[in-house]
Design a protein around this motif. Structure first.
Motif, mmCIF file in Angstrom:
data_model
loop_
_atom_site.group_PDB
_atom_site.id
_atom_site.type_symbol
_atom_site.label_atom_id
_atom_site.label_comp_id
_atom_site.label_asym_id
_atom_site.label_seq_id
_atom_site.Cartn_x
_atom_site.Cartn_y
_atom_site.Cartn_z
ATOM 1 N N LEU A 190 -2.217 6.140 34.750
ATOM 2 C CA LEU A 190 -2.467 4.711 34.555
ATOM 3 C C LEU A 190 -3.738 4.488 33.736
ATOM 4 N N TRP A 191 -4.761 5.279 34.005
ATOM 5 C CA TRP A 191 -5.998 5.183 33.220
ATOM 6 C C TRP A 191 -5.748 5.624 31.769
ATOM 7 N N TRP A 192 -4.961 6.642 31.594
ATOM 8 C CA TRP A 192 -4.677 7.159 30.259
ATOM 9 C C TRP A 192 -3.936 6.115 29.409
ATOM 10 N N ASN A 193 -3.055 5.344 30.062
ATOM 11 C CA ASN A 193 -2.225 4.389 29.332
ATOM 12 C C ASN A 193 -2.820 2.986 29.271
ATOM 13 N N ASN A 194 -4.008 2.791 29.817
ATOM 14 C CA ASN A 194 -4.692 1.501 29.721
ATOM 15 C C ASN A 194 -5.904 1.634 28.807
ATOM 16 N N ARG A 195 -6.201 0.575 28.081
ATOM 17 C CA ARG A 195 -7.377 0.593 27.201
ATOM 18 C C ARG A 195 -8.584 -0.068 27.864
ATOM 19 N N TRP A 196 -8.413 -0.424 29.113
ATOM 20 C CA TRP A 196 -9.503 -1.118 29.816
ATOM 21 C C TRP A 196 -10.382 -0.108 30.556
ATOM 22 N N ILE A 197 -11.680 -0.192 30.343
ATOM 23 C CA ILE A 197 -12.659 0.649 31.040
ATOM 24 C C ILE A 197 -13.648 -0.282 31.746
ATOM 25 N N PRO A 198 -13.866 -0.099 33.046
ATOM 26 C CA PRO A 198 -14.790 -0.985 33.771
ATOM 27 C C PRO A 198 -16.235 -0.744 33.354
ATOM 28 N N ASN A 199 -17.040 -1.825 33.395
ATOM 29 C CA ASN A 199 -18.469 -1.662 33.101
ATOM 30 C C ASN A 199 -19.337 -1.905 34.333
ATOM 31 N N LEU A 200 -18.665 -2.012 35.481
ATOM 32 C CA LEU A 200 -19.342 -2.141 36.777
ATOM 33 C C LEU A 200 -20.211 -3.409 36.894
ATOM 34 N N SER A 201 -19.846 -4.456 36.157
ATOM 35 C CA SER A 201 -20.543 -5.743 36.311
ATOM 36 C C SER A 201 -19.823 -6.565 37.377
ATOM 37 N N PHE A 202 -20.594 -7.087 38.317
ATOM 38 C CA PHE A 202 -20.012 -7.803 39.459
ATOM 39 C C PHE A 202 -20.371 -9.289 39.366
ATOM 40 N N SER A 203 -19.366 -10.154 39.528
ATOM 41 C CA SER A 203 -19.573 -11.599 39.449
ATOM 42 C C SER A 203 -19.297 -12.237 40.813
ATOM 43 N N ILE A 204 -20.332 -12.826 41.400
ATOM 44 C CA ILE A 204 -20.179 -13.510 42.686
ATOM 45 C C ILE A 204 -19.211 -14.681 42.545
ATOM 46 N N THR A 205 -19.327 -15.422 41.435
ATOM 47 C CA THR A 205 -18.452 -16.584 41.201
ATOM 48 C C THR A 205 -16.989 -16.157 41.139
ATOM 49 N N SER A 206 -16.735 -15.094 40.389
ATOM 50 C CA SER A 206 -15.372 -14.581 40.274
ATOM 51 C C SER A 206 -14.855 -14.103 41.625
ATOM 52 N N TYR A 207 -15.707 -13.413 42.360
ATOM 53 C CA TYR A 207 -15.324 -12.907 43.676
ATOM 54 C C TYR A 207 -14.933 -14.051 44.614
ATOM 55 N N LYS A 208 -15.763 -15.080 44.670
ATOM 56 C CA LYS A 208 -15.497 -16.205 45.563
ATOM 57 C C LYS A 208 -14.201 -16.921 45.182
ATOM 58 N N GLU A 209 -13.981 -17.091 43.883
ATOM 59 C CA GLU A 209 -12.785 -17.784 43.407
ATOM 60 C C GLU A 209 -11.522 -17.040 43.813
ATOM 61 N N MET A 210 -11.508 -15.736 43.590
ATOM 62 C CA MET A 210 -10.307 -14.958 43.905
ATOM 63 C C MET A 210 -10.168 -14.702 45.400
ATOM 64 N N PHE A 211 -11.299 -14.567 46.080
ATOM 65 C CA PHE A 211 -11.238 -14.338 47.524
ATOM 66 C C PHE A 211 -10.699 -15.573 48.244
ATOM 67 N N THR A 212 -11.041 -16.779 47.740
ATOM 68 C CA THR A 212 -10.558 -18.014 48.350
ATOM 69 C C THR A 212 -9.036 -18.036 48.396
ATOM 70 N N TYR A 213 -8.419 -17.559 47.322
ATOM 71 C CA TYR A 213 -6.952 -17.477 47.303
ATOM 72 C C TYR A 213 -6.460 -16.188 47.962
ATOM 73 N N GLY A 214 -7.110 -15.070 47.648
ATOM 74 C CA GLY A 214 -6.587 -13.765 48.032
ATOM 75 C C GLY A 214 -6.720 -13.400 49.490
ATOM 76 N N TRP A 215 -7.703 -13.988 50.208
ATOM 77 C CA TRP A 215 -7.914 -13.531 51.584
ATOM 78 C C TRP A 215 -6.719 -13.865 52.467
ATOM 79 N N LYS A 216 -6.033 -14.974 52.159
ATOM 80 C CA LYS A 216 -4.851 -15.327 52.956
ATOM 81 C C LYS A 216 -3.711 -14.353 52.695
ATOM 82 N N ILE A 217 -3.570 -13.959 51.416
ATOM 83 C CA ILE A 217 -2.552 -12.962 51.078
ATOM 84 C C ILE A 217 -2.887 -11.635 51.747
#
Length: 484
Positions: A190-217
């Motif tokens: 999967l890593w070999w076939n993806n062009r995306w490489i993480p840069n380890l930057s963490f966003s609190i805003t992004s986390y809260k937004e997705m967690f608000t929806y995702g925690w119920k799932i």
């Protein structure tokens, strides 16, 4: 997205996702046959115990963030990075937790060998976590062609590793080796076939937004996983490990097909429905067609599989697995409803009603206490029959809000799927009756398969079953392209 473009993407998505799951099913099926002949029910029972914990941990690692990413129309790089970091931290914490608790697990099930088995096999949590974002990116793009290639190669090579270990006498460790090698190969590819490489930057805003929806799932998936694995806890605790091995083999053969189909439906329908979530007419039309065609395949294949289960298991993995053939038909009937459950719950996710999703799952899990109690004090077969009844009740709970939100009521769904179950029942019953002939299982099995094909095509052509015609029309263009 234009109608034709969406339709083409859906057909290609279903085709490639289906091909991936079929290839994995075929390889897993062959590998499991070989391993079941080389290993014992007790070996499978030990792995079944470990699976109880790794399954729940995998849900916690995902945290519902994959669904949040797929549903989100505009995903930024920081969103992917944030999810990657969350997955990595959770998997590391859960692995350490299981490592420390492995002696307690061994004590509970009274099997000392579970300590090293649990600690080594749980490494799959770390390997799997590294692949979640990569797979999510491909799913969001409805790129199942790449995932199919990854699945095929990983399943094939890990199967070879598992069989090789069994042949040299590794016993239960063969199953651990197969599990870990599959996760390692899948993650690397999967890593070999993806062009995306993480840069380890963490966003609190992004986390809260997705967690608000995702925690119920996540909560729903945790509840589903725990309650699903509780059946194995009950069997593993109140019966011998060999009986758990029989149960897990019956569950594996029964659900490998339904689970594959459910994965295809969830993987493809969720991003497709998300694209048209604001167009109610198109959404309802798409859902009805997905349900009719999916249940046509699910009902017929699972009913026939249940009908041929006894001679099938005898011929494939031997008479030592006879007990599994008693459980398999009931599990097959219950499993035929899995894709229908998944589609209805997908609708709630697409509509952003993860709160309803969570509420429904809590109610269903309270009901599941009944078959679990029966399994502990009465027996496994009565437990499975009551679980089938609960599955039917669950359909009405799942589909109630589909009717409320979109006007597609449970009774409309029953009307749409009744032809499929009619064909399935008319095909499976005569096939099942052949088992009572005083003939060898090696003769009865091919006879059953021939009769099922004859009855199925006879009924579909005689009564001009609409779902059969639509399936042929849908697959014809794709099959022509393959021939070219």
């Amino acid at each position: 997205m234009a109608e034709q473009s969406l339709r083409d993407k859906t057909v290609k998505g279903v085709a490639w996702s289906g091909a991936g799951n079929v290839s994995q099913f075929a390889i897993t099926f062959v590998v499991s046959i070989v391993l079941a002949r080389l290993l014992t029910p007790d070996d499978y029972g030990l792995i079944g115990i470990i699976t109880i914990f790794t399954t729940v941990c995998n849900v916690l690692i995902n945290g519902g963030f994959s669904s949040a990413l797929i549903r989100k129309k505009e995903v930024k790089r920081e969103d992917y990075n944030t999810v990657f970091i969350v997955n990595l931290v959770m998997s590391s914490a859960l692995y350490l937790f299981i490592f420390v608790c492995s002696p307690l697990i061994a004590d509970f099930f009274c099997r000392e060998e579970l300590i090293p088995l649990t600690r080594v096999s749980s490494l799959s949590l770390l390997l799997g976590a590294l692949a979640i974002v990569q797979q999510t990116r491909l799913t969001k793009q409805i790129d199942f062609k790449t995932q199919t290639k990854v699945t095929f190669i990983s399943s094939l090579l890990s199967g070879v590793i598992g069989i090789s270990m069994a042949l040299v006498g590794c016993g239960v460790w063969s199953l651990v080796g197969q599990m870990l090698s599959y996760q390692f190969l899948r993650t690397m590819l999967l890593w070999w076939n993806n062009r995306w490489i993480p840069n380890l930057s963490f966003s609190i805003t992004s986390y809260k937004e997705m967690f608000t929806y995702g925690w119920k799932i996540m909560a729903v998936d945790i509840i589903n996983s725990i309650w699903s694995e509780l059946y194995q806890v009950v069997v593993g605790k109140f019966y011998a490990p060999s009986t758990l091995g029989q149960y897990t083999r019956a569950k594996h053969f029964s659900q490998v097909l339904s689970n594959s189909l459910t994965i295809v439906v969830r993987q493809v329908s969720f991003p497709v429905m998300s694209n048209i979530q604001d167009e109610r007419g198109r959404l309802v039309s798409a859902i009805r067609r997905i349900i009719r065609l999916t249940m046509f395949f699910s009902a017929i294949s699972l009913f026939v599989l249940g009908a041929i289960s006894e001679p099938l298991l005898y011929c494939l993995i031997g008479p030592k697995w006879h007990e599994a053939s008693l459980y398999m038909p009931i599990i097959c009937i219950s499993s035929s409803l899995f894709p229908l459950h998944a589609i209805n719950l997908n609708i709630l996710e697409v509509q952003g009603r993860s709160d309803l999703f969570l509420g429904i799952e809590i109610i269903k899990k309270i009901l599941i206490i009944i078959p679990l109690y029966v399994g502990a004090v009465v027996g496994i077969i009565p437990m499975l029959w009551i679980n089938l009844l609960i599955s039917v009740v669950s359909f009405f709970l799942n589909s109630y809000y589909t009717g409320k939100l979109l006007g597609y009521s449970p009774w409309m769904q029953i009307k749409d799927i009744s032809p499929s179950f009619g064909v399935a029942l008319a095909t499976a019953v005569p096939v099942w009756l052949l088992k009572f002939l005083p003939l060898s299982n090696w003769f009865i099995l091919p006879l059953m398969l021939l009769l099922s094909v004859f009855i199925f095509f006879g009924i579909c052509n005689l009564f001009r079953i609409k779902e059969y015609k639509e399936t042929v029309e849908l697959l014809t263009p794709f099959l022509k392209k393959i021939k070219r």
